[in-house]
Motif scaffolding. Structure first.
Motif, mmCIF file in Angstrom:
data_model
loop_
_atom_site.group_PDB
_atom_site.id
_atom_site.type_symbol
_atom_site.label_atom_id
_atom_site.label_comp_id
_atom_site.label_asym_id
_atom_site.label_seq_id
_atom_site.Cartn_x
_atom_site.Cartn_y
_atom_site.Cartn_z
ATOM 1 N N ILE A 93 0.793 9.182 -6.281
ATOM 2 C CA ILE A 93 2.182 9.242 -5.823
ATOM 3 C C ILE A 93 2.243 8.940 -4.327
ATOM 4 O O ILE A 93 3.125 8.218 -3.857
ATOM 5 N N GLU A 94 1.270 9.468 -3.578
ATOM 6 C CA GLU A 94 1.206 9.181 -2.150
ATOM 7 C C GLU A 94 0.950 7.695 -1.905
ATOM 8 O O GLU A 94 1.508 7.101 -0.988
ATOM 9 N N VAL A 95 0.090 7.119 -2.733
ATOM 10 C CA VAL A 95 -0.187 5.683 -2.632
ATOM 11 C C VAL A 95 1.099 4.883 -2.875
ATOM 12 O O VAL A 95 1.394 3.912 -2.170
ATOM 13 N N LEU A 96 1.872 5.301 -3.881
ATOM 14 C CA LEU A 96 3.125 4.624 -4.206
ATOM 15 C C LEU A 96 4.105 4.686 -3.042
ATOM 16 O O LEU A 96 4.696 3.669 -2.657
ATOM 17 N N TYR A 97 4.270 5.876 -2.452
ATOM 18 C CA TYR A 97 5.190 6.021 -1.326
ATOM 19 C C TYR A 97 4.722 5.179 -0.144
ATOM 20 O O TYR A 97 5.528 4.550 0.558
ATOM 21 N N GLY A 98 3.420 5.177 0.099
ATOM 22 C CA GLY A 98 2.878 4.360 1.181
ATOM 23 C C GLY A 98 3.113 2.879 0.940
ATOM 24 O O GLY A 98 3.433 2.121 1.859
ATOM 25 N N ALA A 99 2.962 2.455 -0.330
ATOM 26 C CA ALA A 99 3.181 1.051 -0.682
ATOM 27 C C ALA A 99 4.645 0.649 -0.487
ATOM 28 O O ALA A 99 4.941 -0.489 -0.096
ATOM 29 N N LEU A 100 5.558 1.582 -0.727
ATOM 30 C CA LEU A 100 6.976 1.303 -0.503
ATOM 31 C C LEU A 100 7.247 1.045 0.979
ATOM 32 O O LEU A 100 8.049 0.172 1.332
ATOM 33 N N ALA A 101 6.572 1.804 1.846
ATOM 34 C CA ALA A 101 6.719 1.586 3.286
ATOM 35 C C ALA A 101 6.189 0.202 3.672
ATOM 36 O O ALA A 101 6.788 -0.504 4.482
ATOM 37 N N ILE A 102 5.054 -0.187 3.081
ATOM 38 C CA ILE A 102 4.495 -1.521 3.331
ATOM 39 C C ILE A 102 5.474 -2.600 2.857
ATOM 40 O O ILE A 102 5.663 -3.631 3.523
ATOM 41 N N ALA A 103 6.104 -2.355 1.725
ATOM 42 C CA ALA A 103 7.095 -3.312 1.203
ATOM 43 C C ALA A 103 8.266 -3.452 2.174
ATOM 44 O O ALA A 103 8.807 -4.546 2.367
ATOM 45 N N GLY A 104 8.652 -2.332 2.797
ATOM 46 C CA GLY A 104 9.725 -2.379 3.785
ATOM 47 C C GLY A 104 9.348 -3.236 4.981
ATOM 48 O O GLY A 104 10.154 -4.021 5.478
ATOM 49 N N LEU B 236 13.788 5.694 2.489
ATOM 50 C CA LEU B 236 13.754 6.214 1.123
ATOM 51 C C LEU B 236 12.434 6.937 0.844
ATOM 52 O O LEU B 236 12.417 7.996 0.210
ATOM 53 N N THR B 237 11.322 6.384 1.337
ATOM 54 C CA THR B 237 10.016 7.023 1.110
ATOM 55 C C THR B 237 9.947 8.385 1.807
ATOM 56 O O THR B 237 9.351 9.330 1.283
ATOM 57 N N VAL B 238 10.558 8.489 2.980
ATOM 58 C CA VAL B 238 10.567 9.767 3.701
ATOM 59 C C VAL B 238 11.351 10.815 2.913
ATOM 60 O O VAL B 238 10.908 11.958 2.748
ATOM 61 N N VAL B 239 12.512 10.421 2.392
ATOM 62 C CA VAL B 239 13.350 11.343 1.620
ATOM 63 C C VAL B 239 12.634 11.792 0.350
ATOM 64 O O VAL B 239 12.599 12.988 0.021
ATOM 65 N N LEU B 240 12.032 10.843 -0.369
ATOM 66 C CA LEU B 240 11.342 11.173 -1.618
ATOM 67 C C LEU B 240 10.162 12.122 -1.385
ATOM 68 O O LEU B 240 9.968 13.083 -2.134
ATOM 69 N N GLN B 241 9.374 11.852 -0.350
ATOM 70 C CA GLN B 241 8.223 12.707 -0.075
ATOM 71 C C GLN B 241 8.659 14.087 0.407
ATOM 72 O O GLN B 241 8.030 15.094 0.074
ATOM 73 N N THR B 242 9.726 14.146 1.182
ATOM 74 C CA THR B 242 10.231 15.441 1.640
ATOM 75 C C THR B 242 10.674 16.291 0.456
ATOM 76 O O THR B 242 10.355 17.487 0.381
ATOM 77 N N LEU B 243 11.398 15.674 -0.494
ATOM 78 C CA LEU B 243 11.813 16.383 -1.704
ATOM 79 C C LEU B 243 10.611 16.852 -2.507
ATOM 80 O O LEU B 243 10.603 17.967 -3.048
ATOM 81 N N ARG B 244 9.573 16.012 -2.555
ATOM 82 C CA ARG B 244 8.360 16.367 -3.306
ATOM 83 C C ARG B 244 7.661 17.568 -2.666
ATOM 84 O O ARG B 244 7.190 18.470 -3.375
ATOM 85 N N LEU B 245 7.605 17.600 -1.348
ATOM 86 C CA LEU B 245 6.963 18.721 -0.656
ATOM 87 C C LEU B 245 7.720 20.015 -0.878
ATOM 88 O O LEU B 245 7.127 21.094 -1.092
ATOM 89 N N TYR B 246 9.046 19.953 -0.862
ATOM 90 C CA TYR B 246 9.862 21.147 -1.090
ATOM 91 C C TYR B 246 9.711 21.656 -2.522
ATOM 92 O O TYR B 246 9.667 22.862 -2.763
ATOM 93 N N ARG B 247 9.596 20.754 -3.471
ATOM 94 C CA ARG B 247 9.383 21.166 -4.872
ATOM 95 C C ARG B 247 8.042 21.845 -5.043
ATOM 96 O O ARG B 247 7.907 22.806 -5.808
ATOM 97 N N ARG B 248 7.027 21.346 -4.343
ATOM 98 C CA ARG B 248 5.701 21.970 -4.415
ATOM 99 C C ARG B 248 5.754 23.393 -3.873
ATOM 100 O O ARG B 248 5.119 24.301 -4.413
ATOM 101 N N ARG B 249 6.495 23.577 -2.797
ATOM 102 C CA ARG B 249 6.590 24.901 -2.200
ATOM 103 C C ARG B 249 7.332 25.854 -3.104
ATOM 104 O O ARG B 249 7.062 27.055 -3.143
ATOM 105 N N GLY B 250 8.306 25.264 -3.819
ATOM 106 C CA GLY B 250 9.068 26.106 -4.741
ATOM 107 C C GLY B 250 8.278 26.476 -5.960
ATOM 108 O O GLY B 250 8.492 27.501 -6.575
#
Length: 289
Positions: free
Chosen positions: A117-128, A275-289
């Motif tokens: 998932i981290e690889v995917l988010y990183g790849a989205l940044a590269i695409a940007g 978008l990658t920042v928002v998605l990863q932030t949501l993912r981190l908050y879900r993990r904490r929850g």
């Protein structure tokens, strides 16, 4: 954890000014970084001289810190090179590639399982970044330098994750930046022969901006970032630093009116990175929850 995130985002906000200052200072990228490191190292040396709080480190630890310092020096030289050959906005957007590199470096160096998932988010940044390059090819060299800069930036928190367990953030900052100064000084004869620059000594205004860059955007920002790293993973730190371009680009638009000569591809790319920042932030908050 809340305090760590506040420290991290304070550091990111301060880091957002570095691009603006990089364009204000008339020195070329190599001398700009050398003076930044020199002023910072001297400042920290004076602070430790009066406080006596500098921790001692073993010889083997010093060599590891020296290697990390070299990474810092290279990151800054390529980053400011990106600004000089493109502009502040392009250099800062390329900085977002650290998420992609970090997704591989962290598992490889810290011996953790690869998170796809981290690889995917990183790849989205590269695409940007690719979108910007595709539409704005006049920034080709600046984008290349910016991506190389982000590669070194991704290594920095991964190396520091282990070092911060052995030294205080203040001591580690001093040793790393002094190490960066030593490495860059040794490499300057080679650098000068290829990129001599118009002048070596900063002007009066350059020196004043270098003080701001060194004291606020380096000493204070480094300490805040290292404090946060005690509680937050390197990948989360790297991805959070994707907000640095947002702060920096907003400042570049206000100060330099860069929005007037950036094409549509730039905004498509920034949107994808955000978008990658928002998605990863949501993912981190879900993990904490």
């Amino acid at each position: 954890m809340k305090k760590a995130f506040l420290s991290l985002h304070a550091a990111i906000f301060l880091a957002g000014f570095t691009g603006i200052l990089g364009r204000l200072i008339t020195l070329n990228e190599g001398w700009l970084v050398w003076w930044r490191l020199f002023i910072t190292s001297c400042t920290l040396a004076v602070i430790f001289l009066f406080t006596g709080r500098l921790q001692k480190a073993s010889l083997s630890l010093h060599f590891r810190i020296l290697g990390t310092g070299a990474v810092v020096a290279l990151h800054w030289v390529f980053f400011y090179g990106s600004i000089k050959y493109a502009n502040v906005s392009v250099a800062l957007v390329c900085f977002s590639a650290i998420g992609f590199f970090s997704a591989f470096f962290e598992p490889l160096i810290l011996r953790k399982k690869l998170d796809w998932i981290e690889v995917l988010y990183g790849a989205l940044a590269i695409a940007g970044i690719w979108l910007i390059f595709h539409f704005d090819k006049q920034y080709k060299l600046g984008i290349l330098l910016g991506i190389i800069s982000s590669l070194f930036a991704a290594l920095f928190p991964v190396f520091n994750k282990k070092l911060i367990e052995q030294l205080s953030p203040q001591s580690l900052t001093f040793y790393e930046l002094t190490g960066a100064l030593i490495i860059l000084t040794l490499g300057m004869p080679f650098y000068i022969s290829h990129f001599p620059g118009d002048h070596i000594l900063p002007t009066v205004s350059d020196f004043l901006w270098l003080l701001v860059l060194s004291w606020l955007c380096t000493v204070l920002a480094f300490n805040l970032s290292l404090q946060a790293l005690k509680k937050i993973s390197p990948f989360a730190v790297n991805l959070s630093y994707n907000l640095e371009p947002i702060y920096g680009i907003a400042l570049a638009f206000i100060v330099y009116k860069e929005n007037e000569y950036l094409g549509g591809g730039f905004y498509y790319g920034v949107s994808l990175i955000l978008l990658t920042v928002v998605l990863q932030t949501l993912r981190l908050y879900r993990r904490r929850g």
